[in-house]
Structures are given as structure tokens and as C-alpha cells.
Design a protein around this motif. Structure first.
Motif, PDB file in Angstrom:
ATOM      1  N   ALA A 143      38.720  43.666  31.444  1.00 47.16           N
ATOM      2  CA  ALA A 143      39.621  43.038  32.414  1.00 47.16           C
ATOM      3  C   ALA A 143      41.069  43.044  31.919  1.00 47.16           C
ATOM      4  O   ALA A 143      41.995  43.052  32.719  1.00 47.16           O
ATOM      5  CB  ALA A 143      39.177  41.609  32.698  1.00 47.16           C
ATOM      6  N   GLY A 153      41.909  40.684  41.282  1.00 50.63           N
ATOM      7  CA  GLY A 153      41.150  41.444  40.303  1.00 50.63           C
ATOM      8  C   GLY A 153      42.008  42.097  39.226  1.00 50.63           C
ATOM      9  O   GLY A 153      41.522  42.836  38.372  1.00 50.63           O
ATOM     10  N   ALA A 154      43.330  41.815  39.236  1.00 52.11           N
ATOM     11  CA  ALA A 154      44.244  42.473  38.296  1.00 52.11           C
ATOM     12  C   ALA A 154      44.056  41.972  36.862  1.00 52.11           C
ATOM     13  O   ALA A 154      44.308  42.695  35.894  1.00 52.11           O
ATOM     14  CB  ALA A 154      45.682  42.233  38.731  1.00 52.11           C
ATOM     15  N   GLY A 155      43.642  40.716  36.716  1.00 49.42           N
ATOM     16  CA  GLY A 155      43.496  40.150  35.374  1.00 49.42           C
ATOM     17  C   GLY A 155      44.318  38.884  35.171  1.00 49.42           C
ATOM     18  O   GLY A 155      44.440  38.395  34.043  1.00 49.42           O
ATOM     19  N   LYS A 156      44.859  38.322  36.246  1.00 46.14           N
ATOM     20  CA  LYS A 156      45.725  37.140  36.117  1.00 46.14           C
ATOM     21  C   LYS A 156      44.938  35.927  35.615  1.00 46.14           C
ATOM     22  O   LYS A 156      45.312  35.297  34.642  1.00 46.14           O
ATOM     23  CB  LYS A 156      46.384  36.803  37.472  1.00 46.14           C
ATOM     24  CG  LYS A 156      47.200  37.932  38.059  1.00 46.14           C
ATOM     25  CD  LYS A 156      47.880  37.534  39.363  1.00 46.14           C
ATOM     26  CE  LYS A 156      46.926  37.196  40.503  1.00 46.14           C
ATOM     27  NZ  LYS A 156      46.119  38.338  40.992  1.00 46.14           N
ATOM     28  N   SER A 157      43.836  35.618  36.301  1.00 40.95           N
ATOM     29  CA  SER A 157      43.063  34.433  35.898  1.00 40.95           C
ATOM     30  C   SER A 157      42.476  34.613  34.503  1.00 40.95           C
ATOM     31  O   SER A 157      42.357  33.641  33.749  1.00 40.95           O
ATOM     32  CB  SER A 157      41.923  34.169  36.877  1.00 40.95           C
ATOM     33  OG  SER A 157      42.450  33.870  38.127  1.00 40.95           O
ATOM     34  N   THR A 158      42.113  35.826  34.175  1.00 49.37           N
ATOM     35  CA  THR A 158      41.587  36.077  32.830  1.00 49.37           C
ATOM     36  C   THR A 158      42.657  35.746  31.791  1.00 49.37           C
ATOM     37  O   THR A 158      42.380  35.079  30.784  1.00 49.37           O
ATOM     38  CB  THR A 158      41.131  37.557  32.706  1.00 49.37           C
ATOM     39  OG1 THR A 158      40.155  37.818  33.711  1.00 49.37           O
ATOM     40  CG2 THR A 158      40.549  37.846  31.338  1.00 49.37           C
ATOM     41  N   PHE A 172      32.939  45.099  31.186  1.00 46.69           N
ATOM     42  CA  PHE A 172      34.124  45.355  32.016  1.00 46.69           C
ATOM     43  C   PHE A 172      35.378  44.906  31.268  1.00 46.69           C
ATOM     44  O   PHE A 172      35.465  43.774  30.792  1.00 46.69           O
ATOM     45  CB  PHE A 172      34.008  44.631  33.356  1.00 46.69           C
ATOM     46  CG  PHE A 172      35.185  44.896  34.243  1.00 46.69           C
ATOM     47  CD1 PHE A 172      35.268  46.100  34.935  1.00 46.69           C
ATOM     48  CD2 PHE A 172      36.215  43.982  34.355  1.00 46.69           C
ATOM     49  CE1 PHE A 172      36.373  46.367  35.743  1.00 46.69           C
ATOM     50  CE2 PHE A 172      37.322  44.253  35.147  1.00 46.69           C
ATOM     51  CZ  PHE A 172      37.395  45.440  35.849  1.00 46.69           C
ATOM     52  N   ASN A 215      29.585  42.132  30.642  1.00 48.16           N
ATOM     53  CA  ASN A 215      29.039  43.325  31.303  1.00 48.16           C
ATOM     54  C   ASN A 215      29.818  44.592  30.930  1.00 48.16           C
ATOM     55  O   ASN A 215      29.728  45.604  31.608  1.00 48.16           O
ATOM     56  CB  ASN A 215      29.037  43.139  32.824  1.00 48.16           C
ATOM     57  CG  ASN A 215      30.448  42.917  33.370  1.00 48.16           C
ATOM     58  OD1 ASN A 215      31.419  42.886  32.613  1.00 48.16           O
ATOM     59  ND2 ASN A 215      30.575  42.767  34.678  1.00 48.16           N
ATOM     60  N   TYR A 270      34.540  41.656  29.320  1.00 45.43           N
ATOM     61  CA  TYR A 270      33.492  40.706  29.700  1.00 45.43           C
ATOM     62  C   TYR A 270      32.130  41.210  29.223  1.00 45.43           C
ATOM     63  O   TYR A 270      31.996  42.367  28.807  1.00 45.43           O
ATOM     64  CB  TYR A 270      33.505  40.472  31.220  1.00 45.43           C
ATOM     65  CG  TYR A 270      34.602  39.513  31.660  1.00 45.43           C
ATOM     66  CD1 TYR A 270      34.506  38.146  31.390  1.00 45.43           C
ATOM     67  CD2 TYR A 270      35.738  39.969  32.327  1.00 45.43           C
ATOM     68  CE1 TYR A 270      35.506  37.259  31.785  1.00 45.43           C
ATOM     69  CE2 TYR A 270      36.742  39.085  32.724  1.00 45.43           C
ATOM     70  CZ  TYR A 270      36.620  37.738  32.443  1.00 45.43           C
ATOM     71  OH  TYR A 270      37.613  36.844  32.820  1.00 45.43           O
TER      72      TYR A 270
END
Ligand code: ADP
Length: 318
Positions: free
Chosen positions: A24, A45-50, A22, A20, A18
Motif C-alpha cells: 500500500a 485506495g491511494a494510501g492516505k489512511s495507511t 499488497f 495479503n 499488508y
């Protein structure tokens, strides 16, 4: 059911950093076969939606390849897009529009003519139990109905791959069950389904294959059956009669006092509970009820995530 042969989705070395800085997604590989019902599971926060965002081009990837039914999204996104329907987590339709209009407008984005769109809109509104509400502003729908409207909208161009991001988050048990049977029925008819979830029960109930993602890495990718076979430990909570000060530890069964009338005990797959109970009887402890601390898949998940954290720590230091 169709043979699981060609890939509905193929992801190679996918990285997302991202703005910033980060990271992901740290270079994930994933294959989902045509016809599969696949769970992408992981903690918040694992990265699923990403990952889902990249598949439907809501999130720009930093590196790696994504192919949908063999079509590289970098080479021909509009062709790839025809094959995918996405149900994001947030309600992102115009709440002042009526369900029927939302579906027909959506069909227009895919070049579907109004007569076909209308017929399909009727079909999916009926299938999803929304017909009675087809002509009211969608803001008057309940949360569960709004979620079903999102599913109807994702299906309006009849995609071969349906991707759902936490479809049953915050949905009550009864609705969850009816949503599950709807998804199972369209999967039986040939639609490949990928869903993200952090409900392990959901993955266990619905899916054939699973990838577990944690901190931007795939930590496990296997069939649900295989995963369950690997379970070798179960943790039970025992409720005791009255208050107990202390129980002599048993080497074979790690016991923890949760409070003065509750203990937690871990049992290996090949251990019997009889020995534990006779020990408790000798100690004068009476058990009034017993339950699993977590479901079995959850135990494995926690175990794996802990191991992965350890691995990450080692590699970070190295
Ligand atoms: P999940 O869906 O598994 O809960 P996400 O894919 O939403 O996880 O998020 C993965 C990580 O990326 C999280 O640490 C999250 O805070 C971070 N993240 C998500 N979106 C952004 C963004 N737009 N900018 C910076 N970091 C983000």
C-alpha cells in the motif's frame, strides 16, 4: 503565524505491505513543518489512511522511519503520541457514553487529571458547538456533531499536531465551512494540521502545502501556490441552444460533443476564448451557458495521476 522551521512530521522511505502481500506504501518520503496546514491528497485506495495509521501506530509499518517533532516512533512511541491527536474516519467512540465522559476518559489515557480534563472538555465542547449535547448519549448526536466530537476528543491532550482523515467526508457544505474555520483558527494559534482529503477544494481553501499520493507513491509534494501556477489547461462545458448535429473541429481547441446540445472544450492558459466563440458563431452554434468541467486543481490532479499511471506501467514492464 509561527515560522515554518522544525519538522512536525518526518517520514522516510515508508513501506507498508499488508498481510495479503499488497504494497500500500512503496517507500514514501514526507516532511511537514511545524505550524503548517498540510494536505495529503489522493484518490480512494491511494494510501492516505495507511499513512495516517502508521503515524498513530494503528497500522504497523513494514519499513522506514517516522518521526514526530523529532521523536522516532520506534524509539519512544509514548512520547511521540503525546504530540499527536488523530481524528480517524470512522466514529470509534462508545455511542452509549455522553460526550463529556468520552472526553474525560480520553484525557485519562494521557494522564491528565480530572479537574484539568473537565475544564478542557468544557472548553472544546463549547468551541465545537456541542455544549448543549454534553450530557446526552452520543448516539443521539447528528453525524456532523459526532464528527466534531471526534475532533474535540483528539484535542483533549492539546497536541501540537492534529491529523484528520477525511474530516469532511459526507459533511454538508454549511458544516464543512464551519469546520474549516475552526481548523483555521487552531492552526493560527500554532497547531500543525495534516488532513487527508479527496476534495481538492478543501486542500485549496485550507492548506499551504500539499502532497499528492497515488498507488502508494508521492507523485507531487509542493506548495498549493506552486501547484496552481503549474496549471496550464482548463476544460469547459458549453451548453448549446437547441440540438446540434456536428461542429467542425478546430485544431487549436479540442472539442468533444458530450451530447447533441453539450460540448466540452480544452483551453490552454495562453489561448483566448474569443476565437472559439467566433468559430462557434460561424458554425451557427449558440452557447447558452458555460461552466468549468472540474476545478483547476482537479484538472492538474487528473493529469498527474494519468502520467503517474503511465510511469508505473513503464516501470512495471521494465
Ligand atoms: P486511501 O486512504 O487513500 O483510500 P488506504 O490507505 O485505505 O487508501 O488503502 C491503500 C490500499 O491498501 C488500498 O488498495 C486498500 O485496499 C489496501 N488496504 C488497506 N487496508 C488493507 C488491509 N488491512 N489489508 C489489505 N489491503 C489493505
Amino acid at each position: 503565524m509561527k515560522n515554518l522551521q522544525s519538522n512536525a512530521l518526518q517520514i522516510e522511505s515508508l513501506v507498508k505491505t499488508y498481510d495479503n502481500n499488497f504494497k500500500a506504501l512503496k517507500g514514501i518520503d514526507l516532511e511537514v513543518k511545524e505550524g503548517d496546514f498540510f494536505a495529503l491528497l489522493g484518490p480512494n485506495g491511494a494510501g492516505k489512511s495507511t499513512t495516517i495509521g502508521v503515524i498513530c501506530s494503528l497500522v504497523r509499518k513494514s519499513a522506514g522511519k517516522v518521526k514526530i517533532f523529532g521523536i522516532d516512533i520506534d524509539e519512544d512511541f509514548s512520547a511521540a503520541k503525546q504530540h499527536v491527536g488523530v481524528v480517524p474516519q470512522e466514529f470509534n467512540f462508545n455511542q452509549f457514553e455522553k460526550p463529556i465522559d468520552i472526553l474525560i476518559t480520553q484525557a485519562g489515557y494521557y494522564g491528565i487529571d480530572v479537574a484539568v480534563a473537565t475544564e478542557r472538555a468544557h472548553k472544546y465542547l463549547k468551541l465545537l458547538g456541542l455544549w448543549e449535547k454534553h450530557n446526552v448519549p452520543s448516539r443521539s448526536l447528528s453525524g456532523g456533531m459526532k464528527r466534531r466530537l471526534m475532533i474535540a476528543r483528539a484535542l483533549i491532550h492539546e497536541p501540537k499536531l492534529l491529523v484528520l482523515d477525511e474530516p469532511t467526508a459526507g459533511v454538508d457544505i454549511e458544516l464543512r465551512r464551519s469546520m474549516w474555520s475552526f481548523l483555521e483558527s487552531i492552526n493560527r494559534q500554532g497547531t500543525t494540521i495534516i488532513l487527508t482529503t479527496h476534495y481538492l477544494e478543501e486542500a485549496e481553501h485550507l492548506c499551504r502545502n500539499i502532497a499528492i499520493i497515488d498507488q502508494g507513491n508521492i507523485v507531487k509534494n509542493t506548495s498549493i501556490k506552486n501547484l496552481i501556477k503549474q496549471l496550464n489547461k482548463e476544460t469547459f462545458i458549453l451548453d448549446l441552444k437547441g440540438e446540434v448535429k456536428d461542429i467542425k473541429a478546430l485544431d487549436a481547441y479540442p472539442l468533444t460533443m458530450v451530447d447533441s446540445s453539450t460540448i466540452e472544450v480544452s483551453i490552454d492558459k495562453n489561448q483566448s476564448l474569443n476565437h472559439l466563440f467566433s468559430h462557434l458563431t460561424t458554425e451557427g452554434v449558440e452557447v447558452v451557458s458555460m461552466r468549468n468541467k472540474a476545478n483547476r486543481l482537479e484538472e492538474l490532479f487528473i493529469d498527474m495521476v494519468e502520467k503517474n499511471l503511465t510511469t508505473n506501467k513503464v516501470s512495471d514492464n521494465g
